[in-house]
Design an enzyme around this catalytic site. Structure first.
Site, PDB file in Angstrom:
ATOM      1  N   HIS A 125      -8.024   6.815   0.308  1.00 22.65           N
ATOM      2  CA  HIS A 125      -8.899   5.649   0.537  1.00 22.65           C
ATOM      3  C   HIS A 125      -9.408   5.065  -0.779  1.00 22.65           C
ATOM      4  O   HIS A 125     -10.445   4.388  -0.810  1.00 22.65           O
ATOM      5  CB  HIS A 125     -10.115   6.009   1.421  1.00 22.65           C
ATOM      6  N   GLY A 158     -18.247   2.974   9.727  1.00 22.59           N
ATOM      7  CA  GLY A 158     -19.321   2.750   8.769  1.00 22.59           C
ATOM      8  C   GLY A 158     -19.895   1.353   8.827  1.00 22.59           C
ATOM      9  O   GLY A 158     -21.097   1.144   8.616  1.00 22.59           O
ATOM     10  N   ASN A 188     -10.874   6.053  11.621  1.00 17.92           N
ATOM     11  CA  ASN A 188     -10.183   7.182  12.237  1.00 17.92           C
ATOM     12  C   ASN A 188      -9.938   8.265  11.197  1.00 17.92           C
ATOM     13  O   ASN A 188      -9.964   9.452  11.482  1.00 17.92           O
ATOM     14  CB  ASN A 188      -8.861   6.742  12.858  1.00 17.92           C
ATOM     15  N   GLY A 189      -9.725   7.835   9.945  1.00 16.22           N
ATOM     16  CA  GLY A 189      -9.750   8.726   8.790  1.00 16.22           C
ATOM     17  C   GLY A 189     -11.053   8.497   8.054  1.00 16.22           C
ATOM     18  O   GLY A 189     -11.530   7.367   7.961  1.00 16.22           O
ATOM     19  N   ARG A 223     -16.658   4.490  19.540  1.00 16.61           N
ATOM     20  CA  ARG A 223     -17.391   3.657  20.493  1.00 16.61           C
ATOM     21  C   ARG A 223     -17.441   4.315  21.865  1.00 16.61           C
ATOM     22  O   ARG A 223     -18.488   4.333  22.530  1.00 16.61           O
ATOM     23  CB  ARG A 223     -16.750   2.280  20.591  1.00 16.61           C
ATOM     24  N   LEU A 269     -15.559   5.343   6.670  1.00 17.71           N
ATOM     25  CA  LEU A 269     -15.541   5.997   7.972  1.00 17.71           C
ATOM     26  C   LEU A 269     -14.735   5.183   8.966  1.00 17.71           C
ATOM     27  O   LEU A 269     -15.116   4.071   9.343  1.00 17.71           O
ATOM     28  CB  LEU A 269     -16.976   6.171   8.496  1.00 17.71           C
ATOM     29  N   ARG A 292       0.855  -1.177   0.000  1.00 15.23           N
ATOM     30  CA  ARG A 292       0.000   0.000   0.000  1.00 15.23           C
ATOM     31  C   ARG A 292       0.897   1.235   0.000  1.00 15.23           C
ATOM     32  O   ARG A 292       1.764   1.383   0.855  1.00 15.23           O
ATOM     33  CB  ARG A 292      -0.885   0.026   1.240  1.00 15.23           C
ATOM     34  N   ARG A 338      -8.610  14.440  13.224  1.00 17.69           N
ATOM     35  CA  ARG A 338      -8.402  15.461  12.196  1.00 17.69           C
ATOM     36  C   ARG A 338      -9.612  16.369  12.089  1.00 17.69           C
ATOM     37  O   ARG A 338     -10.757  15.934  12.215  1.00 17.69           O
ATOM     38  CB  ARG A 338      -8.122  14.821  10.831  1.00 17.69           C
TER      39      ARG A 338
END
Length: 399
Positions: free
Chosen positions: A178, A331, A209-210, A283, A207, A89, A239
């Site tokens: 993403h 998400g 942390n980023g 959460r 959806l 990646r 962010r």
């Protein structure tokens, strides 16, 4: 025919996520995380055949030590014989890369040249590439770029209203991120909804942390919420997302902030964490909101409002909508946030089905709105590792 396994590496500044994927089935043969690589007591945690293990690492050149330990682990478990490629990646590919590529010297140079646009990510990605090249010299190495999927955007979507010379001479534009996740879940949605050979208008919301949203028309990205960097767009875990650029001069001139302090503020101290003053973990914030914690409630409300507003704005480039797809850690698992967002989009005719929404969690996919109306909202778990493995195996065949 022997199995076609791909080692997938996602190398960050202080961690290394890895998996061996069976390209034919998508099965994870081995998966794990080398963590705290820039700190004391680095370690590798991995899962194999249902068993979870932890291996402590020696300090020193932590990334290289992690790769060396991983190579030994792969050989000890007799998983090296079926490896056909290593897939990496890479966060930022700039304008040069519109798809995954086999890594050679020119690709490495291009990733280095783009590092100024992703200083937290690309240098770490290069560490992983160089370490893997040394350890797996006999295997083709493939780069899969977060930005590639969004290279189909038109100039009207990706250019900032800045002097054109900044784009021409320095590449200042919106790139989006993403991309691997947005490409995967939109393709799955098109398949599920029977739109494979028909016009399609999909909005995907990744959806975690980023966070980012992408408008996808006939399988191609036409607009996305992230920009030059992964800071633009939605409210995220730590962010800020979109802010007034005038904030910079205010912080510098009135509060004596340095450039580094501003960067830390916007990237690491803002978002859900900054508003709630509790946590960046959705959460934790949802639990606090259930206990009527005012700032936790406010953080969720702002997060959902900004998300719904971004989704609605993407009806413009799509000129309509067939499906809204939720994916990523939040998400896929937060029925609360999905319901809040869909309720703010009720003018589109979408209405949440509470039972379906609750069922579509923890790895389960499905439509979460009343299916008698169009468009629909749905949940599709992302699988970026499989996309990387598939691209790597496909390209490796031509080597």
């Amino acid at each position: 025919m022997s199995s076609q396994h791909v080692l997938v590496l996602n190398c960050g500044s202080s961690s290394l996520k890895f998996a061996i994927i069976d390209n034919a089935t998508g099965e994870e043969i081995l998966s794990g995380l080398a963590e705290r690589l820039a700190e004391q007591s680095p370690q590798i945690k991995y899962k194999f055949q249902g068993n979870k293990e932890i291996v402590p690492l020696n300090s020193g050149d932590a990334h290289q030590v992690a790769i060396t330990t991983l190579v030994k682990l792969i050989k000890d478990l007799a998983l090296d014989a079926n490896l056909v490629a290593v897939g990496h990646r890479v966060v930022h590919g700039g304008e040069r890369f519109t798809h995954s590529v086999i890594i050679d010297d020119s690709v490495i140079t291009a990733i280095q040249e783009t590092a100024s646009l992703a200083p937290l990510h690309n240098p770490a990605n290069l560490l992983g590439i160089r370490s893997a090249q040394a350890a797996f010299a006999h295997l083709p190495q493939i780069a899969v770029f977060d930005t590639a999927f969004h290279q189909s955007m038109d100039q009207t979507a990706y250019l900032y209203a800045l002097p054109y010379s900044l784009y021409r001479e320095h590449g200042v534009r919106r790139y989006g991120f993403h991309g691997t996740s947005h490409a995967y879940v939109s393709a799955q949605a098109i398949e599920i909804l029977g739109l494979k050979d028909k016009p399609s208008r999909i909005i995907t919301a990744h959806l975690g942390n980023g966070c980012s949203v992408t408008a996808i028309k006939d399988g191609k990205s036409v607009d996305t919420s992230m920009g030059l960097t992964p800071l633009e767009g939605l409210v995220m875990g730590t962010r800020s997302g979109d802010i007034d650029p005038g904030l910079f001069s205010f912080l510098v001139n009135h509060l004596n902030y340095s450039t580094q302090q501003i960067d830390t503020l916007l990237n690491k101290q803002s978002g859900l964490l900054g508003i709630s003053e509790l946590s960046n973990d959705c959460r934790t914030i949802e639990e606090a909101a259930q206990e009527n914690h005012p700032q936790a409630t406010l953080a969720l409300d702002i997060f959902c409002y900004r998300l719904a507003k971004q989704i609605a704005s993407f009806l413009v480039p799509l000129n309509g909508l067939d499906a809204l797809v939720f994916t990523g850690g939040i998400g896929e698992n937060s029925d609360v946030i999905r319901e809040k967002v869909v309720s703010q989009l009720s003018f589109l005719g979408m209405h949440i089905n509470k039972e379906h929404n609750l069922n579509a969690r923890f790895g389960n996919q499905g439509v979460i709105t009343d299916e008698s109306h169009s468009p629909v909202a749905m949940v599709i778990p992302t699988n970026e590792e499989w996309v990387i493995a598939n691209d790597a195996a496909t390209l490796a065949k031509g080597v």
